[in-house]
Scaffold this motif. Structure first.
Motif, PDB file in Angstrom:
ATOM      1  N   PRO A 134       0.819  -1.218   0.000  1.00  0.00           N
ATOM      2  CA  PRO A 134       0.000   0.000   0.000  1.00  0.00           C
ATOM      3  C   PRO A 134       0.851   1.265   0.000  1.00  0.00           C
ATOM      4  O   PRO A 134       1.978   1.275   0.475  1.00  0.00           O
ATOM      5  CB  PRO A 134      -0.812  -0.117   1.287  1.00  0.00           C
ATOM      6  N   THR A 135       0.266   2.329  -0.543  1.00  0.00           N
ATOM      7  CA  THR A 135       0.885   3.649  -0.531  1.00  0.00           C
ATOM      8  C   THR A 135       0.463   4.341   0.755  1.00  0.00           C
ATOM      9  O   THR A 135      -0.727   4.621   0.948  1.00  0.00           O
ATOM     10  CB  THR A 135       0.419   4.473  -1.748  1.00  0.00           C
ATOM     11  N   LEU A 136       1.415   4.615   1.631  1.00  0.00           N
ATOM     12  CA  LEU A 136       1.077   5.230   2.908  1.00  0.00           C
ATOM     13  C   LEU A 136       0.684   6.693   2.733  1.00  0.00           C
ATOM     14  O   LEU A 136       1.170   7.379   1.829  1.00  0.00           O
ATOM     15  CB  LEU A 136       2.266   5.128   3.866  1.00  0.00           C
ATOM     16  N   ASN A 137      -0.178   7.159   3.603  1.00  0.00           N
ATOM     17  CA  ASN A 137      -0.618   8.561   3.653  1.00  0.00           C
ATOM     18  C   ASN A 137      -1.272   9.025   2.363  1.00  0.00           C
ATOM     19  O   ASN A 137      -1.177  10.189   2.000  1.00  0.00           O
ATOM     20  CB  ASN A 137       0.555   9.481   4.017  1.00  0.00           C
ATOM     21  N   CYS A 138      -1.920   8.143   1.674  1.00  0.00           N
ATOM     22  CA  CYS A 138      -2.645   8.500   0.452  1.00  0.00           C
ATOM     23  C   CYS A 138      -4.135   8.429   0.763  1.00  0.00           C
ATOM     24  O   CYS A 138      -4.829   7.508   0.360  1.00  0.00           O
ATOM     25  CB  CYS A 138      -2.274   7.567  -0.701  1.00  0.00           C
ATOM     26  N   ASP A 139      -4.611   9.427   1.521  1.00  0.00           N
ATOM     27  CA  ASP A 139      -6.009   9.423   1.949  1.00  0.00           C
ATOM     28  C   ASP A 139      -6.931  10.054   0.917  1.00  0.00           C
ATOM     29  O   ASP A 139      -8.025   9.583   0.685  1.00  0.00           O
ATOM     30  CB  ASP A 139      -6.146  10.157   3.283  1.00  0.00           C
ATOM     31  N   GLU A 140      -6.467  11.141   0.296  1.00  0.00           N
ATOM     32  CA  GLU A 140      -7.265  11.824  -0.717  1.00  0.00           C
ATOM     33  C   GLU A 140      -6.469  11.910  -2.006  1.00  0.00           C
ATOM     34  O   GLU A 140      -5.330  12.352  -1.997  1.00  0.00           O
ATOM     35  CB  GLU A 140      -7.615  13.243  -0.255  1.00  0.00           C
ATOM     36  N   GLN A 141      -7.084  11.496  -3.093  1.00  0.00           N
ATOM     37  CA  GLN A 141      -6.411  11.547  -4.387  1.00  0.00           C
ATOM     38  C   GLN A 141      -6.944  12.726  -5.189  1.00  0.00           C
ATOM     39  O   GLN A 141      -8.144  12.978  -5.221  1.00  0.00           O
ATOM     40  CB  GLN A 141      -6.635  10.258  -5.168  1.00  0.00           C
ATOM     41  N   ASP A 142      -6.042  13.436  -5.840  1.00  0.00           N
ATOM     42  CA  ASP A 142      -6.427  14.538  -6.713  1.00  0.00           C
ATOM     43  C   ASP A 142      -7.182  13.953  -7.902  1.00  0.00           C
ATOM     44  O   ASP A 142      -6.661  13.082  -8.610  1.00  0.00           O
ATOM     45  CB  ASP A 142      -5.179  15.275  -7.187  1.00  0.00           C
ATOM     46  N   PRO A 143      -8.402  14.401  -8.174  1.00  0.00           N
ATOM     47  CA  PRO A 143      -9.176  13.823  -9.285  1.00  0.00           C
ATOM     48  C   PRO A 143      -8.534  14.053 -10.654  1.00  0.00           C
ATOM     49  O   PRO A 143      -8.805  13.316 -11.594  1.00  0.00           O
ATOM     50  CB  PRO A 143     -10.536  14.518  -9.193  1.00  0.00           C
ATOM     51  N   GLU A 144      -7.652  15.044 -10.769  1.00  0.00           N
ATOM     52  CA  GLU A 144      -6.995  15.306 -12.051  1.00  0.00           C
ATOM     53  C   GLU A 144      -5.704  14.512 -12.216  1.00  0.00           C
ATOM     54  O   GLU A 144      -5.082  14.559 -13.271  1.00  0.00           O
ATOM     55  CB  GLU A 144      -6.730  16.803 -12.202  1.00  0.00           C
ATOM     56  N   CYS A 145      -5.304  13.807 -11.182  1.00  0.00           N
ATOM     57  CA  CYS A 145      -4.081  12.993 -11.234  1.00  0.00           C
ATOM     58  C   CYS A 145      -4.475  11.579 -11.641  1.00  0.00           C
ATOM     59  O   CYS A 145      -5.110  10.843 -10.882  1.00  0.00           O
ATOM     60  CB  CYS A 145      -3.390  13.001  -9.880  1.00  0.00           C
ATOM     61  N   ASP A 146      -4.098  11.189 -12.852  1.00  0.00           N
ATOM     62  CA  ASP A 146      -4.532   9.916 -13.421  1.00  0.00           C
ATOM     63  C   ASP A 146      -3.563   8.785 -13.074  1.00  0.00           C
ATOM     64  O   ASP A 146      -2.821   8.299 -13.918  1.00  0.00           O
ATOM     65  CB  ASP A 146      -4.689  10.052 -14.937  1.00  0.00           C
ATOM     66  N   ILE A 147      -3.534   8.406 -11.789  1.00  0.00           N
ATOM     67  CA  ILE A 147      -2.739   7.256 -11.354  1.00  0.00           C
ATOM     68  C   ILE A 147      -3.642   6.326 -10.558  1.00  0.00           C
ATOM     69  O   ILE A 147      -4.742   6.694 -10.150  1.00  0.00           O
ATOM     70  CB  ILE A 147      -1.509   7.669 -10.504  1.00  0.00           C
ATOM     71  N   ASP A 148      -3.173   5.126 -10.322  1.00  0.00           N
ATOM     72  CA  ASP A 148      -3.935   4.139  -9.568  1.00  0.00           C
ATOM     73  C   ASP A 148      -3.156   3.780  -8.304  1.00  0.00           C
ATOM     74  O   ASP A 148      -2.434   2.786  -8.280  1.00  0.00           O
ATOM     75  CB  ASP A 148      -4.170   2.908 -10.443  1.00  0.00           C
ATOM     76  N   PRO A 149      -3.271   4.586  -7.236  1.00  0.00           N
ATOM     77  CA  PRO A 149      -2.541   4.247  -6.018  1.00  0.00           C
ATOM     78  C   PRO A 149      -3.188   3.069  -5.303  1.00  0.00           C
ATOM     79  O   PRO A 149      -4.336   2.710  -5.562  1.00  0.00           O
ATOM     80  CB  PRO A 149      -2.648   5.517  -5.167  1.00  0.00           C
ATOM     81  N   VAL A 150      -2.458   2.478  -4.418  1.00  0.00           N
ATOM     82  CA  VAL A 150      -2.966   1.381  -3.594  1.00  0.00           C
ATOM     83  C   VAL A 150      -3.064   1.954  -2.178  1.00  0.00           C
ATOM     84  O   VAL A 150      -2.136   1.845  -1.394  1.00  0.00           O
ATOM     85  CB  VAL A 150      -2.014   0.167  -3.660  1.00  0.00           C
TER      86      VAL A 150
END
Length: 91
Positions: free
Chosen positions: A23-39
């Motif tokens: 998992p990607t730590l501290n990734c609570d909110e993703q920017d909707p314009e950032c087109d990545i798929d974090p875990v």
């Protein structure tokens, strides 16, 4: 801090070996314009063929390890590229 690069490389090796993205730590909110798929929360099973392990140290020392799964096809291909001692020229 001294062994953090080695631990990261080990985690990368295990991720590639087990086809599991940590998992990607501290990734609570993703920017909707950032087109990545974090875990964001839990690890995810994905087929991983290769990965990079980046290490950055104080004073500008940087290193990157490229890790790929072993494949017998690649070994055969490399054997064709390696010259035997009798074929080498040292001009």
């Amino acid at each position: 801090m001294g062994a953090s690069s080695a631990l990261e490389a080990l985690a990368t090796l295990l991720a590639v070996q087990n086809d599991c993205v940590p998992p990607t730590l501290n990734c609570d909110e993703q920017d909707p314009e950032c087109d990545i798929d974090p875990v964001p929360t839990n690890s995810r099973k994905l087929k991983i063929e290769a990965a990079l392990s980046n290490s950055f140290a104080f004073g500008g020392s940087n290193a990157v390890l490229a890790i790929r799964k072993w494949n017998p096809y690649h070994e055969k291909k490399l054997k064709k590229l390696v010259l035997k001692p009798s074929q080498r020229r040292w001009d």
